[in-house]
Write a protein that holds these residues in place. Structure first.
Motif, PDB file in Angstrom:
ATOM      1  N   GLY A  45      18.298  11.834  -9.820  1.00 49.34           N
ATOM      2  CA  GLY A  45      16.964  11.243  -9.852  1.00 49.34           C
ATOM      3  C   GLY A  45      16.448  10.934  -8.472  1.00 49.34           C
ATOM      4  N   LEU A  46      15.269  10.314  -8.420  1.00 46.76           N
ATOM      5  CA  LEU A  46      14.688   9.885  -7.152  1.00 46.76           C
ATOM      6  C   LEU A  46      15.273   8.529  -6.783  1.00 46.76           C
ATOM      7  CD1 LEU A  46      10.863  10.731  -7.424  1.00 46.76           C
ATOM      8  CD2 LEU A  46      12.640  11.982  -6.184  1.00 46.76           C
ATOM      9  N   GLU A  47      16.048   8.508  -5.724  1.00 49.13           N
ATOM     10  CA  GLU A  47      16.640   7.239  -5.289  1.00 49.13           C
ATOM     11  C   GLU A  47      15.572   6.389  -4.626  1.00 49.13           C
ATOM     12  OE1 GLU A  47      20.119   5.607  -2.280  1.00 49.13           O
ATOM     13  OE2 GLU A  47      20.311   7.610  -3.156  1.00 49.13           O
ATOM     14  N   LEU A  48      15.461   5.143  -5.080  1.00 48.45           N
ATOM     15  CA  LEU A  48      14.467   4.211  -4.562  1.00 48.45           C
ATOM     16  C   LEU A  48      14.995   3.550  -3.304  1.00 48.45           C
ATOM     17  CD1 LEU A  48      13.510   2.663  -7.998  1.00 48.45           C
ATOM     18  CD2 LEU A  48      12.072   4.164  -6.611  1.00 48.45           C
ATOM     19  N   GLY A  49      14.286   3.729  -2.207  1.00 49.59           N
ATOM     20  CA  GLY A  49      14.737   3.198  -0.933  1.00 49.59           C
ATOM     21  C   GLY A  49      13.932   2.004  -0.462  1.00 49.59           C
ATOM     22  N   GLU A  50      13.845   1.850   0.831  1.00 50.27           N
ATOM     23  CA  GLU A  50      13.214   0.710   1.481  1.00 50.27           C
ATOM     24  C   GLU A  50      11.767   0.539   1.039  1.00 50.27           C
ATOM     25  OE1 GLU A  50      11.846  -0.462   6.064  1.00 50.27           O
ATOM     26  OE2 GLU A  50      12.688   1.508   5.586  1.00 50.27           O
ATOM     27  N   GLY A  51      11.380  -0.716   0.802  1.00 49.27           N
ATOM     28  CA  GLY A  51      10.001  -1.016   0.460  1.00 49.27           C
ATOM     29  C   GLY A  51       9.104  -1.049   1.678  1.00 49.27           C
ATOM     30  N   LEU A  52       7.822  -0.775   1.471  1.00 50.55           N
ATOM     31  CA  LEU A  52       6.825  -0.779   2.538  1.00 50.55           C
ATOM     32  C   LEU A  52       5.648  -1.627   2.094  1.00 50.55           C
ATOM     33  CD1 LEU A  52       6.812   3.085   3.159  1.00 50.55           C
ATOM     34  CD2 LEU A  52       7.949   1.391   4.603  1.00 50.55           C
ATOM     35  N   SER A  53       5.239  -2.585   2.917  1.00 47.39           N
ATOM     36  CA  SER A  53       4.109  -3.444   2.575  1.00 47.39           C
ATOM     37  C   SER A  53       3.270  -3.705   3.816  1.00 47.39           C
ATOM     38  CB  SER A  53       4.579  -4.791   2.008  1.00 47.39           C
ATOM     39  OG  SER A  53       5.268  -4.623   0.801  1.00 47.39           O
ATOM     40  N   ALA A  54       1.957  -3.741   3.632  1.00 50.15           N
ATOM     41  CA  ALA A  54       1.048  -4.082   4.722  1.00 50.15           C
ATOM     42  C   ALA A  54      -0.261  -4.587   4.132  1.00 50.15           C
ATOM     43  CB  ALA A  54       0.784  -2.875   5.616  1.00 50.15           C
ATOM     44  N   THR A  55      -0.801  -5.643   4.724  1.00 46.75           N
ATOM     45  CA  THR A  55      -2.093  -6.180   4.317  1.00 46.75           C
ATOM     46  C   THR A  55      -3.046  -6.116   5.491  1.00 46.75           C
ATOM     47  OG1 THR A  55      -1.059  -7.689   2.736  1.00 46.75           O
ATOM     48  CG2 THR A  55      -3.313  -8.178   3.391  1.00 46.75           C
ATOM     49  N   LEU A  56      -4.229  -5.551   5.272  1.00 46.72           N
ATOM     50  CA  LEU A  56      -5.213  -5.426   6.333  1.00 46.72           C
ATOM     51  C   LEU A  56      -5.904  -6.761   6.568  1.00 46.72           C
ATOM     52  CD1 LEU A  56      -4.716  -2.462   5.405  1.00 46.72           C
ATOM     53  CD2 LEU A  56      -7.110  -2.013   5.980  1.00 46.72           C
ATOM     54  N   GLU A  57      -6.136  -7.072   7.843  1.00 50.53           N
ATOM     55  CA  GLU A  57      -6.827  -8.303   8.192  1.00 50.53           C
ATOM     56  C   GLU A  57      -8.305  -8.214   7.791  1.00 50.53           C
ATOM     57  OE1 GLU A  57      -5.496 -11.029   9.333  1.00 50.53           O
ATOM     58  OE2 GLU A  57      -3.479 -10.146   9.410  1.00 50.53           O
ATOM     59  N   ASP A  58      -8.873  -9.349   7.409  1.00 54.22           N
ATOM     60  CA  ASP A  58     -10.304  -9.457   7.097  1.00 54.22           C
ATOM     61  C   ASP A  58     -10.739  -8.418   6.057  1.00 54.22           C
ATOM     62  OD1 ASP A  58     -10.580 -11.480   9.080  1.00 54.22           O
ATOM     63  OD2 ASP A  58     -10.695  -9.927  10.621  1.00 54.22           O
ATOM     64  N   SER A  59      -9.933  -8.263   5.014  1.00 53.20           N
ATOM     65  CA  SER A  59     -10.244  -7.234   4.015  1.00 53.20           C
ATOM     66  C   SER A  59     -10.205  -7.765   2.583  1.00 53.20           C
ATOM     67  CB  SER A  59      -9.246  -6.073   4.151  1.00 53.20           C
ATOM     68  OG  SER A  59      -7.928  -6.512   3.855  1.00 53.20           O
ATOM     69  N   ALA A  60     -10.071  -9.073   2.405  1.00 48.92           N
ATOM     70  CA  ALA A  60      -9.860  -9.629   1.068  1.00 48.92           C
ATOM     71  C   ALA A  60     -11.003  -9.324   0.114  1.00 48.92           C
ATOM     72  CB  ALA A  60      -9.646 -11.141   1.154  1.00 48.92           C
ATOM     73  N   GLY A  61     -12.206  -9.126   0.627  1.00 50.94           N
ATOM     74  CA  GLY A  61     -13.346  -8.889  -0.243  1.00 50.94           C
ATOM     75  C   GLY A  61     -13.637  -7.426  -0.524  1.00 50.94           C
ATOM     76  N   LEU A  62     -12.813  -6.527  -0.017  1.00 54.36           N
ATOM     77  CA  LEU A  62     -13.105  -5.098  -0.179  1.00 54.36           C
ATOM     78  C   LEU A  62     -12.779  -4.584  -1.580  1.00 54.36           C
ATOM     79  CD1 LEU A  62     -11.935  -3.608   3.240  1.00 54.36           C
ATOM     80  CD2 LEU A  62     -14.198  -4.413   2.551  1.00 54.36           C
ATOM     81  N   ILE A  63     -11.716  -5.090  -2.186  1.00 56.00           N
ATOM     82  CA  ILE A  63     -11.375  -4.755  -3.568  1.00 56.00           C
ATOM     83  C   ILE A  63     -11.123  -6.065  -4.302  1.00 56.00           C
ATOM     84  CG2 ILE A  63      -9.802  -3.550  -5.129  1.00 56.00           C
ATOM     85  CD1 ILE A  63      -9.072  -1.665  -2.904  1.00 56.00           C
ATOM     86  N   THR A  64     -11.961  -6.363  -5.277  1.00 54.94           N
ATOM     87  CA  THR A  64     -11.785  -7.605  -6.048  1.00 54.94           C
ATOM     88  C   THR A  64     -11.884  -7.291  -7.538  1.00 54.94           C
ATOM     89  OG1 THR A  64     -14.148  -8.128  -5.941  1.00 54.94           O
ATOM     90  CG2 THR A  64     -12.730  -9.030  -4.203  1.00 54.94           C
ATOM     91  N   TRP A  65     -11.352  -8.205  -8.340  1.00 55.54           N
ATOM     92  CA  TRP A  65     -11.215  -7.982  -9.785  1.00 55.54           C
ATOM     93  C   TRP A  65     -11.342  -9.348 -10.437  1.00 55.54           C
ATOM     94  CZ3 TRP A  65     -11.756  -4.226 -12.955  1.00 55.54           C
ATOM     95  CH2 TRP A  65     -10.934  -3.943 -14.052  1.00 55.54           C
TER      96      TRP A  65
END
Length: 349
Positions: free
Chosen positions: A211-231
């Motif tokens: 199968g596909l072995e799950l490796g290292e996680g990747l995370s990043a949050t863009l600065e000053d972007s909280a209002g670009l996608i909201t729900w």
């Protein structure tokens, strides 16, 4: 991949409902813009969207976006009415995907991701009961994280397997985006609504087998972007805002050495499984990482055939990627925040 205890996606299966509402939506949106310059703009952008089909749990009559017909007739349905359909249809669609996995063995854990509805007992508990699983099965519900929730669900499964080597984790994503159509006469929300459809996926994650072995996680949050996608939850369903700035911000972030190095390292991996959030999103990833013209073929094919199914979309891309048995790869998805979530993966026999 690391020699320590690994977690692998052994199998993935997907399911969509029967009703293809893509053309109905286009006709409805054009009527909302009739007689205005934006109508031509919408038609041109819809034709260039890369989307040919989107699917809904509503039947063909209920999916009609016309006054006096179907679920969206005259008065917009309330959030309660939409959630009643979610409670009935979300487990059914999820179970359809699970059934396509075939024999999955003894499941010890369930991780379910969904952001288009709420019901209690949750979809996780309903699925466990319908499958006849033991009451001792441990359950995790990932809610309201949006398009990158599949990443969180799979990384959660990885943590479980690495801490309990004998675990067999059933990962499920199910999204009913078509329940949240809103009556707009402005082009921006109409274009946002033109992206989304319904879909479900299921995967088995264990510490053994190919199968596909799950490796290292990747995370990043863009600065000053909280209002670009909201729900937001409103009286007539969930209201989404999707800024036109999103693709450009993603491209610019991927061009920065820090983010690019975290994703690509010294050399680009063989495979990229990227959430098909829209043609402009995929174009932004391709440009930001300087990928070849065929690198995102699986993502573009999923977008063409199903549209954006929120958290389920990446699972549809991974289903196709799994068949390729790639040496190494990176999965990426983007969502509220504006945040990027992902993980490395590689084929393990």
């Amino acid at each position: 991949m690391s020699a320590q205890m690994s977690a692998r996606i052994n199998a993935i299966a997907t399911a969509v409902p029967d009703c293809d509402f893509e053309q109905d939506y286009r006709h409805w949106a054009l009527r909302r813009l009739e007689g205005r310059r934006e109508a031509k703009v919408f038609a041109r952008m819809a034709d260039r969207s890369g989307i040919e089909h989107r699917w809904s749990v509503l039947d063909e009559e209920d999916a009609k976006l016309e006054e006096g017909r179907g679920f969206y007739a005259a008065e917009p349905p309330s959030t309660a009415e939409r959630m009643a359909i979610y409670a009935q249809e979300a487990p059914e669609l999820a179970l359809s995907a699970i059934a396509k996995l075939g024999e999955v063995g003894t499941i010890s854990h369930i991780v379910v991701a969904s952001c288009t509805g709420f019901v209690a007992p949750g979809v996780d508990q309903i699925i466990a009961r319908r499958l006849g699983l033991a009451g001792s099965v441990e359950r995790v519900l990932v809610g309201f994280m949006g398009c990158y929730a599949a990443v969180t669900a799979l990384r959660t499964a990885r943590h479980i397997v690495r801490s309990e080597p004998g675990a067999r984790v059933l990962v499920v994503t199910v999204e009913l985006s078509s329940l949240h159509h809103q009556d707009h006469d402005q082009i921006e929300p109409l274009l946002a609504g033109a992206q989304f459809g319904d879909g479900a996926a299921a995967a088995v994650v264990t510490g053994e087998g190919p199968g596909l072995e799950l490796g290292e996680g990747l995370s990043a949050t863009l600065e000053d972007s909280a209002g670009l996608i909201t729900w937001h939850i409103g009286d007539t369903g969930f209201h989404m805002h999707l800024s036109g700035e999103v693709p450009g911000r993603i491209r610019d972030a991927l061009l920065t050495p820090e983010v690019r190095d975290r994703i690509a390292g010294d050399a680009l991996p063989q495979a990229f499984a990227v959430h098909a959030g829209g043609r402009s999103i995929l174009d932004a990833v391709e440009a930001g990482l300087a990928l070849g013209p065929s690198a995102l073929d699986h993502s573009r094919a999923v977008l063409r055939d199903f549209g954006n199914m929120s958290s389920s979309t990446l699972m549809f891309v991974l289903e196709r990627t799994l068949r390729d048995t790639p040496r190494d790869g990176v999965a990426l998805a983007f969502g509220p925040g504006l945040a990027m979530e992902g993980f490395r993966f590689g084929w393990s026999a």
